[in-house]
Design a protein around this motif. Structure first.
Motif, PDB file in Angstrom:
ATOM      1  N   LEU A  56       8.521 -10.177 -10.598  1.00  0.00           N
ATOM      2  CA  LEU A  56       8.881  -9.744 -11.940  1.00  0.00           C
ATOM      3  C   LEU A  56       9.084  -8.239 -12.046  1.00  0.00           C
ATOM      4  N   ALA A  57       8.393  -7.486 -11.210  1.00  0.00           N
ATOM      5  CA  ALA A  57       8.510  -6.026 -11.284  1.00  0.00           C
ATOM      6  C   ALA A  57       8.030  -5.398  -9.985  1.00  0.00           C
ATOM      7  N   LEU A  58       8.553  -4.218  -9.713  1.00  0.00           N
ATOM      8  CA  LEU A  58       8.080  -3.347  -8.647  1.00  0.00           C
ATOM      9  C   LEU A  58       8.066  -1.941  -9.223  1.00  0.00           C
ATOM     10  N   PHE A  59       6.893  -1.331  -9.298  1.00  0.00           N
ATOM     11  CA  PHE A  59       6.796  -0.004  -9.909  1.00  0.00           C
ATOM     12  C   PHE A  59       5.806   0.854  -9.133  1.00  0.00           C
ATOM     13  N   GLY A  60       5.728   2.143  -9.512  1.00  0.00           N
ATOM     14  CA  GLY A  60       4.826   3.074  -8.833  1.00  0.00           C
ATOM     15  C   GLY A  60       5.290   3.472  -7.453  1.00  0.00           C
ATOM     16  N   THR A  61       6.586   3.382  -7.176  1.00  0.00           N
ATOM     17  CA  THR A  61       7.087   3.635  -5.819  1.00  0.00           C
ATOM     18  C   THR A  61       7.164   5.116  -5.474  1.00  0.00           C
ATOM     19  N   LYS A  62       7.097   6.000  -6.483  1.00  0.00           N
ATOM     20  CA  LYS A  62       7.232   7.430  -6.208  1.00  0.00           C
ATOM     21  C   LYS A  62       6.095   8.258  -6.792  1.00  0.00           C
TER      22      LYS A  62
ATOM     23  N   GLU B  86       0.756  -1.255   0.000  1.00  0.00           N
ATOM     24  CA  GLU B  86       0.000   0.000   0.000  1.00  0.00           C
ATOM     25  C   GLU B  86       0.785   1.303   0.000  1.00  0.00           C
ATOM     26  N   VAL B  87       1.821   1.430   0.768  1.00  0.00           N
ATOM     27  CA  VAL B  87       2.559   2.694   0.760  1.00  0.00           C
ATOM     28  C   VAL B  87       3.972   2.477   0.222  1.00  0.00           C
ATOM     29  N   PHE B  88       4.139   1.433  -0.586  1.00  0.00           N
ATOM     30  CA  PHE B  88       5.464   1.083  -1.080  1.00  0.00           C
ATOM     31  C   PHE B  88       5.526   1.030  -2.598  1.00  0.00           C
ATOM     32  N   GLY B  89       4.633   0.261  -3.225  1.00  0.00           N
ATOM     33  CA  GLY B  89       4.653   0.148  -4.674  1.00  0.00           C
ATOM     34  C   GLY B  89       3.738  -0.959  -5.162  1.00  0.00           C
ATOM     35  N   ILE B  90       3.736  -1.170  -6.473  1.00  0.00           N
ATOM     36  CA  ILE B  90       2.926  -2.223  -7.092  1.00  0.00           C
ATOM     37  C   ILE B  90       3.854  -3.365  -7.493  1.00  0.00           C
ATOM     38  N   ARG B  91       3.523  -4.577  -7.052  1.00  0.00           N
ATOM     39  CA  ARG B  91       4.364  -5.756  -7.300  1.00  0.00           C
ATOM     40  C   ARG B  91       3.702  -6.653  -8.351  1.00  0.00           C
TER      41      ARG B  91
ATOM     42  N   ARG C   4      -0.187   8.794  -0.975  1.00  0.00           N
ATOM     43  CA  ARG C   4       0.016   7.902   0.169  1.00  0.00           C
ATOM     44  C   ARG C   4      -0.380   6.500  -0.216  1.00  0.00           C
ATOM     45  N   ASP C   5      -1.613   6.056   0.089  1.00  0.00           N
ATOM     46  CA  ASP C   5      -1.979   4.658  -0.115  1.00  0.00           C
ATOM     47  C   ASP C   5      -2.189   4.333  -1.583  1.00  0.00           C
ATOM     48  N   ILE C   6      -1.595   3.209  -2.019  1.00  0.00           N
ATOM     49  CA  ILE C   6      -1.834   2.651  -3.350  1.00  0.00           C
ATOM     50  C   ILE C   6      -2.928   1.611  -3.175  1.00  0.00           C
TER      51      ILE C   6
END
Length: 691
Positions: free
Chosen positions: A578-584, A560-565, A588-590
Motif C-alpha cells: 500500500l505504501a513505501l515511505f521514509g526512503t530518504k 532496514e536501509v531502504f524504507g518503511i513498507r 542508515r538503519d531503519i
C-alpha cells in the motif's frame, strides 16, 4: 645512543614549539599557510615507519598507547606511550614487513577485549594481537589472498557490525584486479582462543593508476573508505550483506600526489570529519563525515591543512580526550623520518572545524531525557512491549527481550525494576503483546516472542509470564532461511481473532514475512496455522521491525536501509503493498516501529533512526486525499543508544507518564521510558490534552 636520539628529538620539538603561536602553528611558511606542529614526535623506529593506530585506555586516558608499523623485512610493530617513548616490552619484533595496523574492541567467547590486526606482507598473513598485552592470538598468522597470483597484503581495517558484534577484517594488497582488489574476512575465536578467518567477499573498484593501501571503516555509520592512489577516495558499505555497489568517489581533485592515510574525527552521532593524506604535499584534506542532508554520500572539501610530518602514508584520529597534551582529541600521522607525529585536535581544527567536548558526545544538547531507565538485562537488550493493566494503568508492565543465547524475557514495572523474567532461552529477539486470546473458555492476555536459535515462536500468558505454547511453535517450516526475528500481533476488530506476523533474518522478496492464526489447541496451550506469505524486500540488509495498527488494519515493517513498507493486516484483504515511505529520511538503519494512537484515528508512526539515536515521526492517518501518504513531521533525539526496538501507548499511566508512554531499547542493556509529552513537544498532539 638511543638516549641521545630521544633527547635530540625532544629538543627539536621544543624549537618548533617555540617558533609557533599558541595554536600550534608555525607562522609564515611557504605560501602563507601555516604548518601545524606536533605536540609530540615519537622516538624513531629502526627502518621505515608506516601506519599508526590508537589504543584508548578508558580508565586512564593518559596511559593510552600508540601502535605503529616499521615496514622493513625485519620490521616490527612498535608500541609508544603518549610522550613518544618506545615501550620495548610490548613492541613485537621479527615481523616480515608489517605494513598497516588497526585496533578494535571486540566481543568474542563471552568476553570483551581489544585486538590489533597487522598485515605482514612477506608472509602474506594477517597477524592479530590482544591489546594492551600485545599477546599473539592468531596461531602464527592468518593466510591472506590464498590462491591468488597477486597477494602481498598492505592495508587493513577492522569492522565490528553493530547488529550482531561480528568482527571483520578488510584487506588490500599491492596490486589486484578491479572489482576484486579487496577481500573481506569474518573473524572468530576457535576452541583454543585463537582468531580464525573466513573470506566473505571480494570487491573494490580500482582505477589502475597505482595501488590501494589506505583503508578505514566507520563502524557507527557502516561505511568503508579506501584510497585509490592518485585517483580518489572510494566508499562502500562495510557490511558484506549490504552488497558491493560503490556509494561514492570523492577527493578526485586538489591532490598533488598520492591519496594515502584515511581517518575519522567523530563528533555528535553521525557527524564529524574524514581526513585524507595528500602524501607528496605534506597535507591532509578534510571532508564532512556525514555528507549532506540530501545525499549522505556527498563529501565535499572543507579545508586543507599542512603538517610537519613528511609524506605521510598513514594516520589515525580520535576525539577522545587524553589529558593535558591532547585534551581535544588526538591526530597521529606517520612521517618519513621514521617517526610518528602526535597532534592535538584543536591545532588541526583551527577556526573552521568543531571540537568534541571531552571525547565523543553520544548526544547533542537536544537529546530528550527518559523519566526512567530500567535495570539491566544480563546480555543484550533488544525489543520492548507494553502490557496495560486492565484496572490500574500504573500497575502496567514492560516486557523486554535479552537477545543472546541464554537470554530471555524480562518484565519491568514502570519504575524500571525487574519483577519477573524467563532466562535460558534460545536467543529471543522481538516481542509483542495481545489481549483476549480465547483459551480453554477463558480470555488470556499473551506475550509472543521470536526465538531465533530454535526457529520458533514462544507464547506466554500475561502478567504471570507462564509458557502456554507446549514448548514452542515452529515458524518458516520447509524454508532454508528461517531464523525468526521480528514479531507483531494483529487482533482483527471484526471477530477478535489473533494473528502473529513474523519476519526473519533473510528471505525472498514477496514471501519474506509469514502470518499465522493463533488458536486454542484444546489442551490449555496455543497452536497456530499459517495463513499467508507476503512482503516485498529490497535485498539490501534485513527486515526486523514490524508493527500492526489494529484499529486501522495495517501492517508496517522496516526494510532496514531502504524504507518503511505498508500492507493490509487482514490476510483476507490481499498482499498488495500500500505504501513505501521514509526512503530518504534516515542516516542508515531503519529500526523499531511503534504507533501513538489518538481516538479519532489520527496519531503518529515512530521509526528508529538507529545509528543517530533519533526517531523519525510520520502521520498515522496519511492525508485526506490518500490514507497511505504518510508525511514526515519531525525528528526527536533520545538518550537511548542505537535503538533497535520501541513501543508507545497513549494510555494515561499516571505518575511519571500521565500523557502516554514511549519505551525505547538502548544498547547499554536497558530500556528507556519517556513521557509522551516530552516526545511530542510543541508540534505533536497529546491524548490527555484533547479531553
Amino acid at each position: 645512543m638511543m638516549l641521545i636520539r630521544k633527547e635530540f628529538l625532544k629538543f627539536c620539538s621544543l624549537l618548533f614549539l617555540c617558533s609557533c603561536g599558541s595554536n600550534g602553528h608555525q607562522a609564515g611558511v611557504g605560501n602563507g599557510t601555516p604548518i601545524i606542529i606536533p605536540k609530540v614526535v615519537t622516538e624513531a623506529v629502526r627502518f621505515d615507519s608506516d601506519d599508526p593506530a590508537i589504543w584508548y585506555n578508558k580508565e586512564e586516558p593518559e596511559n593510552s598507547l600508540i601502535l605503529g608499523t616499521d615496514k622493513h623485512e625485519d620490521g616490527a610493530l612498535y608500541v609508544f606511550d603518549l610522550d613518544g617513548n618506545i615501550i620495548e616490552d610490548k613492541t613485537i619484533r621479527g615481523l616480515k614487513r608489517p605494513n598497516n595496523v588497526d585496533i578494535r574492541k571486540v566481543k568474542m567467547g563471552g568476553e570483551k577485549f581489544h585486538i590489533a590486526a597487522v598485515t605482514e606482507r612477506m608472509a602474506n598473513k594477517l597477524r592479530v594481537f590482544r591489546v594492551p598485552e600485545m599477546e599473539p592470538i592468531d596461531n602464527m598468522g592468518i593466510e591472506l589472498f590464498e590462491g591468488e597470483e597477486d597477494r602481498d597484503p598492505m592495508g587493513v581495517s577492522l569492522y565490528v557490525r553493530e547488529s550482531d558484534d561480528q568482527v571483520f577484517a578488510i584487506v588490500s594488497r599491492k596490486t589486484g584486479p578491479s572489482g576484486k582488489y579487496l577481500w573481506q574476512y569474518s573473524l572468530d575465536l576457535d576452541d583454543d582462543g585463537n582468531i580464525v578467518a573466513e573470506k566473505v567477499r571480494e570487491f573494490g573498484t580500482f582505477s589502475g593508476n597505482k595501488e590501494i593501501e589506505a583503508i578505514a571503516v566507520d563502524d557507527e555509520l557502516g561505511y568503508l573508505y579506501y584510497s585509490d592512489e592518485g585517483f580518489g577516495v572510494r566508499k562502500y558499505h562495510a557490511d558484506p550483506d549490504m552488497g558491493d555497489g560503490e556509494l561514492a568517489v570523492f577527493a578526485t581533485e586538489g591532490f598533488k600526489g598520492d591519496h594515502e592515510g584515511i581517518s575519522f574525527y567523530k563528533l555528535e552521532i553521525g557527524t564529524g570529519y574524514i581526513l585524507v593524506s595528500d602524501q607528496q604535499s605534506n597535507k591532509f584534506h578534510v571532508f564532512p563525515r556525514e555528507g549532506t542532508k540530501d545525499n549522505p554520500h556527498e563529501h565535499t572539501l572543507l579545508k586543507s591543512i599542512e603538517v610537519q610530518a613528511k609524506e605521510s602514508d598513514g594516520s589515525e584520529t580520535t576525539s577522545s580526550s587524553f589529558g593535558d597534551k591532547f585534551p581535544n582529541g588526538l591526530f597521529v600521522a606517520m612521517s618519513t623520518d621514521k617517526t610518528f607525529h602526535l597532534y592535538d585536535w584543536a591545532d588541526i581544527a583551527g577556526d573552521e572545524l568543531k571540537i568534541a567536548p571531552d571525547g565523543v558526545p553520544l548526544h547533542s544538547k537536544n537529546a530528550i531525557e527518559p523519566k526512567v531507565i530500567t535495570e539491566q538485562v544480563e546480555f543484550d537488550s533488544d525489543d520492548p512491549a507494553i502490557w496495560i493493566h486492565p484496572e490500574d494503568p500504573e500497575k502496567s508492565l514492560i516486557v523486554g527481550t535479552d537477545k543472546l543465547e541464554g537470554g530471555g524475557l524480562y518484565v519491568f514495572d514502570l519504575d524500571g525494576k525487574i519483577v519477573n523474567k524467563i532466562t535460558s532461552m534460545g536467543r529471543p529477539n522481538n516481542v509483542d503483546v495481545a489481549y483476549g486470546l480465547k483459551l480453554g473458555g477463558k480470555s488470556v492476555d499473551i506475550a509472543v516472542a521470536t526465538e531465533r536459535n530454535t526457529d520458533m515462536l514462544r507464547v506466554f500468558s500475561m502478567p504471570d509470564l507462564k509458557p502456554i505454547d507446549g514448548g514452542g511453535l515452529p515458524v518458516f517450516e520447509g524454508e532454508s532461511m528461517r531464523d525468526p526475528m521480528g514479531i507483531a500481533i494483529y487482533t482483527r476488530p471484526s471477530d477478535g481473532e489473533i494473528f502473529a506476523v513474523v519476519g526473519r533474518k533473510d528471505g525472498p522478496s514477496g514471501t519474506y514475512i509469514w502470518q499465522y492464526h493463533l488458536k486454542d489447541a484444546g489442551n490449555g496451550t496455543v497452536t497456530m496455522e499459517k495463513v499467508r506469505e507476503f512482503g516485498e524486500y529490497s535485498g539490501v540488509k534485513e527486515i526486523e521491525a514490524i508493527v500492526v495498527d489494529n484499529e486501522l488494519g495495517y501492517i508496517y515493517y522496516s526494510d532496514e536501509v531502504f524504507g518503511i513498507r505498508k500492507y493490509h493486516a487482514d490476510p483476507e484483504k490481499g498482499n498488495e503493498e500500500l505504501a513505501l515511505f521514509g526512503t530518504k529520511d534516515f542516516g542508515r538503519d531503519i529500526e523499531g516501529l511503534s504507533i501513538y494512537k489518538l481516538p479519532d484515528g489520527t496519531g503518529y508512526i515512530l521509526a528508529s533512526d538507529q545509528q543517530l539515536n533519533k526517531f523519525q515521526i510520520y502521520t498515522r492517518e496519511g492525508s485526506e486525499e490518500n490514507p497511505h501518504d504518510h508525511k514526515w513531521l519531525k525528528e526527536v533525539e533520545v538518550k537511548a543508544l542505537h535503538s533497535d526496538g520501541s513501543e508507545v501507548s497513549s494510555t494515561a499511566f499516571g505518575g511519571k507518564f500521565p500523557n502516554g508512554l514511549f519505551v525505547v531499547m538502548s544498547t547499554d542493556q536497558t530500556f528507556h521510558l519517556y513521557d509522551w509529552e516530552d516526545i511530542a513537544g510543541a508540534e505533536l498532539k497529546v491524548f490527555q490534552k484533547l479531553k
